[in-house]
Design a protein around this motif. Structure first.
Motif, mmCIF file in Angstrom:
data_model
loop_
_atom_site.group_PDB
_atom_site.id
_atom_site.type_symbol
_atom_site.label_atom_id
_atom_site.label_comp_id
_atom_site.label_asym_id
_atom_site.label_seq_id
_atom_site.Cartn_x
_atom_site.Cartn_y
_atom_site.Cartn_z
ATOM 1 N N CYS A 40 -70.486 -11.079 28.501
ATOM 2 C CA CYS A 40 -69.217 -10.593 29.044
ATOM 3 C C CYS A 40 -68.445 -11.655 29.801
ATOM 4 C CB CYS A 40 -69.458 -9.416 29.977
ATOM 5 S SG CYS A 40 -69.962 -9.900 31.649
ATOM 6 N N HIS A 41 -69.096 -12.751 30.123
ATOM 7 C CA HIS A 41 -68.498 -13.698 31.050
ATOM 8 C C HIS A 41 -67.383 -14.501 30.392
ATOM 9 C CE1 HIS A 41 -68.371 -15.801 34.780
ATOM 10 N NE2 HIS A 41 -68.670 -16.961 34.257
ATOM 11 N N ARG A 42 -66.364 -14.822 31.185
ATOM 12 C CA ARG A 42 -65.268 -15.661 30.722
ATOM 13 C C ARG A 42 -65.159 -16.883 31.638
ATOM 14 N NH1 ARG A 42 -65.684 -11.826 27.839
ATOM 15 N NH2 ARG A 42 -64.060 -10.689 26.706
ATOM 16 N N TYR A 43 -64.471 -17.874 31.153
ATOM 17 C CA TYR A 43 -64.207 -19.033 31.992
ATOM 18 C C TYR A 43 -63.303 -18.642 33.143
ATOM 19 C CZ TYR A 43 -65.977 -22.161 28.309
ATOM 20 O OH TYR A 43 -66.763 -22.817 27.402
ATOM 21 N N GLY A 44 -63.490 -19.310 34.281
ATOM 22 C CA GLY A 44 -62.572 -19.190 35.401
ATOM 23 C C GLY A 44 -61.736 -20.455 35.478
ATOM 24 N N PHE A 45 -60.757 -20.462 36.352
ATOM 25 C CA PHE A 45 -59.875 -21.614 36.452
ATOM 26 C C PHE A 45 -60.600 -22.846 36.987
ATOM 27 C CE2 PHE A 45 -56.950 -17.985 36.569
ATOM 28 C CZ PHE A 45 -56.117 -18.344 35.510
ATOM 29 N N HIS A 46 -61.622 -22.630 37.816
ATOM 30 C CA HIS A 46 -62.351 -23.788 38.340
ATOM 31 C C HIS A 46 -63.172 -24.454 37.249
ATOM 32 C CE1 HIS A 46 -63.276 -26.024 42.013
ATOM 33 N NE2 HIS A 46 -64.468 -26.233 41.497
ATOM 34 N N ASP A 47 -63.471 -23.721 36.174
ATOM 35 C CA ASP A 47 -64.188 -24.323 35.055
ATOM 36 C C ASP A 47 -63.325 -25.381 34.372
ATOM 37 O OD1 ASP A 47 -66.481 -22.748 35.408
ATOM 38 O OD2 ASP A 47 -65.585 -21.090 34.302
ATOM 39 N N GLU A 48 -62.008 -25.242 34.457
ATOM 40 C CA GLU A 48 -61.124 -26.286 33.940
ATOM 41 C C GLU A 48 -61.227 -27.531 34.818
ATOM 42 O OE1 GLU A 48 -57.481 -25.370 31.238
ATOM 43 O OE2 GLU A 48 -56.990 -25.051 33.337
ATOM 44 N N ARG A 49 -61.231 -27.330 36.115
ATOM 45 C CA ARG A 49 -61.369 -28.467 37.042
ATOM 46 C C ARG A 49 -62.709 -29.155 36.806
ATOM 47 N NH1 ARG A 49 -59.708 -30.744 41.819
ATOM 48 N NH2 ARG A 49 -61.247 -31.135 43.440
ATOM 49 N N ARG A 50 -63.751 -28.380 36.589
ATOM 50 C CA ARG A 50 -65.075 -28.952 36.329
ATOM 51 C C ARG A 50 -65.071 -29.713 35.004
ATOM 52 N NH1 ARG A 50 -67.613 -24.566 36.933
ATOM 53 N NH2 ARG A 50 -67.911 -24.728 39.173
ATOM 54 N N ALA A 51 -64.299 -29.211 34.025
ATOM 55 C CA ALA A 51 -64.195 -29.912 32.738
ATOM 56 C C ALA A 51 -63.534 -31.271 32.920
ATOM 57 C CB ALA A 51 -63.397 -29.063 31.750
ATOM 58 N N PHE A 52 -62.493 -31.311 33.747
ATOM 59 C CA PHE A 52 -61.803 -32.574 34.004
ATOM 60 C C PHE A 52 -62.786 -33.607 34.545
ATOM 61 C CE2 PHE A 52 -59.663 -35.409 37.010
ATOM 62 C CZ PHE A 52 -58.656 -35.939 36.227
ATOM 63 N N ALA A 53 -63.609 -33.191 35.514
ATOM 64 C CA ALA A 53 -64.577 -34.109 36.116
ATOM 65 C C ALA A 53 -65.666 -34.481 35.119
ATOM 66 C CB ALA A 53 -65.191 -33.479 37.360
ATOM 67 N N THR A 54 -66.167 -33.496 34.382
ATOM 68 C CA THR A 54 -67.281 -33.729 33.463
ATOM 69 C C THR A 54 -66.895 -34.664 32.333
ATOM 70 O OG1 THR A 54 -68.157 -31.528 33.957
ATOM 71 C CG2 THR A 54 -68.959 -32.599 31.958
ATOM 72 N N LEU A 55 -65.708 -34.458 31.770
ATOM 73 C CA LEU A 55 -65.296 -35.226 30.597
ATOM 74 C C LEU A 55 -64.765 -36.610 30.956
ATOM 75 C CD1 LEU A 55 -63.548 -32.306 28.685
ATOM 76 C CD2 LEU A 55 -65.830 -33.256 28.268
ATOM 77 N N ASN A 56 -64.448 -36.831 32.226
ATOM 78 C CA ASN A 56 -63.892 -38.126 32.634
ATOM 79 C C ASN A 56 -64.823 -38.956 33.506
ATOM 80 O OD1 ASN A 56 -60.975 -38.165 31.604
ATOM 81 N ND2 ASN A 56 -61.030 -36.194 32.655
ATOM 82 N N ALA A 57 -65.919 -38.347 33.965
ATOM 83 C CA ALA A 57 -66.796 -39.019 34.929
ATOM 84 C C ALA A 57 -67.378 -40.318 34.398
ATOM 85 C CB ALA A 57 -67.915 -38.080 35.359
ATOM 86 N N GLU A 58 -67.680 -40.363 33.106
ATOM 87 C CA GLU A 58 -68.312 -41.549 32.543
ATOM 88 C C GLU A 58 -67.309 -42.633 32.155
ATOM 89 O OE1 GLU A 58 -71.681 -41.977 32.392
ATOM 90 O OE2 GLU A 58 -71.734 -40.111 33.525
ATOM 91 N N HIS A 59 -66.020 -42.343 32.316
ATOM 92 C CA HIS A 59 -64.999 -43.289 31.859
ATOM 93 C C HIS A 59 -64.197 -43.907 33.002
ATOM 94 C CE1 HIS A 59 -65.923 -41.620 27.945
ATOM 95 N NE2 HIS A 59 -65.586 -40.413 28.375
ATOM 96 N N MET A 60 -64.606 -43.619 34.244
ATOM 97 C CA MET A 60 -63.881 -44.193 35.381
ATOM 98 C C MET A 60 -64.842 -44.371 36.552
ATOM 99 S SD MET A 60 -61.607 -40.896 36.652
ATOM 100 C CE MET A 60 -60.715 -40.799 35.109
ATOM 101 N N THR A 61 -64.422 -45.133 37.528
ATOM 102 C CA THR A 61 -65.264 -45.353 38.698
ATOM 103 C C THR A 61 -65.317 -44.095 39.561
ATOM 104 O OG1 THR A 61 -63.431 -46.137 40.074
ATOM 105 C CG2 THR A 61 -64.599 -47.783 38.717
ATOM 106 N N ARG A 62 -66.326 -44.050 40.415
ATOM 107 C CA ARG A 62 -66.445 -42.916 41.323
ATOM 108 C C ARG A 62 -65.234 -42.821 42.232
ATOM 109 N NH1 ARG A 62 -70.910 -42.552 46.059
ATOM 110 N NH2 ARG A 62 -69.556 -44.181 46.855
ATOM 111 N N GLU A 63 -64.739 -43.988 42.683
ATOM 112 C CA GLU A 63 -63.584 -44.004 43.577
ATOM 113 C C GLU A 63 -62.343 -43.449 42.892
ATOM 114 O OE1 GLU A 63 -66.709 -46.502 44.969
ATOM 115 O OE2 GLU A 63 -65.644 -46.545 43.044
ATOM 116 N N ALA A 64 -62.166 -43.789 41.613
ATOM 117 C CA ALA A 64 -61.008 -43.290 40.868
ATOM 118 C C ALA A 64 -61.098 -41.785 40.671
ATOM 119 C CB ALA A 64 -60.904 -43.998 39.519
ATOM 120 N N LEU A 65 -62.292 -41.293 40.324
ATOM 121 C CA LEU A 65 -62.463 -39.859 40.124
ATOM 122 C C LEU A 65 -62.262 -39.109 41.439
ATOM 123 C CD1 LEU A 65 -63.187 -37.669 38.059
ATOM 124 C CD2 LEU A 65 -65.590 -37.933 38.727
#
Length: 293
Positions: free
Chosen positions: A227-252
């Motif tokens: 029954c569960h659906r994505y929430g809006f914070h799951d989009e924010r988590r996607a941004f971090a997850t998909l970009n974390a390996e492509h930029m420095t910690r300071e940039a993220l």
């Protein structure tokens, strides 16, 4: 948030004087608060929301004690919550969600369709990592489409500071089609629960069902495994997850506007869990296909 907590406490605790607040008062508030509806359809107030209220109450009562309104501060224990593996919107699911924004009914009365409104909101969230409160508070006065920048105000973000953020060209193009007479970029006249209901409607049309961390818990209404659906914070988590390996910690950290770098580290650690370099794992000869070296 503190005002919201006080309103809920006043309506549920039914106490007339600050001096009358005791541990029994707090326990009664917790019991009644648990039974109230959550923001998402067919749900009860989450443990995280209840803990936020209890944290606010503890801070409020500490101030009341300092001012001499109460002799002692009642002991307030937060509710233990299981640490579930967080979700994030996968690129595949995001594409499906965008294709089904036509299922949205609200918002209405704007010079563009509800589908365009949702495509703009969700894409901006997915490409910036902004919280839903920041997105809904964004005003045209703080957006410069020519330079491709937007300003997030300290009053609208948890970082408590005003910052100018560069926007991806895709976001700039979508925002350009959402001009209206409203001062807000994403005008929304209904309550926040209605926003979640519309988001769920879109995901239902997209056929998206993800594992519910609360399945089988009676406190969460009619939750089932699917029954569960994505929430809006799951989009924010996607941004971090998909970009974390492509930029420095300071940039993220700068892009996500985290005050504490430890918060950014949690997102990075999660990204490394869900994006393992499995192609580089050692494979024993016994598991290799016949004929391979």
């Amino acid at each position: 948030q503190v005002r919201y907590t006080l309103d809920r406490f006043e309506s549920l605790a039914k106490t007339k004087f600050v001096a009358d607040i005791s541990k029994r008062t707090i326990d009664g508030f917790v019991e009644k608060r648990r039974e109230q509806r959550g923001r998402k359809p067919d749900s009860k107030v989450s443990a995280a929301t209840l803990n936020r209220d209890l944290t606010n109450l503890r801070a409020i009562l500490n101030v009341a004690h300092g001012w001499g309104y109460i002799a002692t501060v009642p002991k307030i224990k937060l509710i233990k919550t299981p640490k579930n593996l967080p979700n994030y919107v996968t690129p595949e699911d995001f594409a499906s969600i965008l294709k089904n924004c036509h299922a949205a009914i609200l918002p209405s009365g704007l010079p563009f369709s509800a589908a365009d409104w949702w495509k703009g909101l969700l894409t901006t969230g997915f490409m910036t990592g902004w919280r839903i409160g920041e997105l809904l508070s964004l005003k045209w006065a703080d957006v410069d489409l020519n330079s491709g920048t937007a300003v997030t105000r300290y009053a609208d973000n948890k970082g408590s500071r005003t910052e100018k953020v560069a926007l991806h060209p895709i976001v700039v193009e979508l925002l350009g089609g959402l001009r209206s007479f409203d001062e807000r970029v994403f005008p929304w006249e209904k309550d926040r629960r209605g926003l979640y209901e519309e988001f769920a409607r879109i995901q239902t049309a997209a056929g998206i069902y993800i594992a519910c961390p609360h399945a089988g818990d009676a406190r969460h209404g009619t939750c089932t495994d699917a029954c569960h659906r994505y929430g809006f914070h799951d989009e924010r988590r996607a941004f971090a997850t998909l970009n974390a390996e492509h930029m420095t910690r300071e940039a993220l950290q700068a892009l996500m506007r985290h005050v504490d770098s430890a918060t950014t580290d949690r997102y990075i650690n999660y990204a490394r869990q869900v994006n393992p370099a499995v192609e580089n794992l050692f494979v024993p000869d016994a598991l290799k296909p016949t004929g391979s070296e």
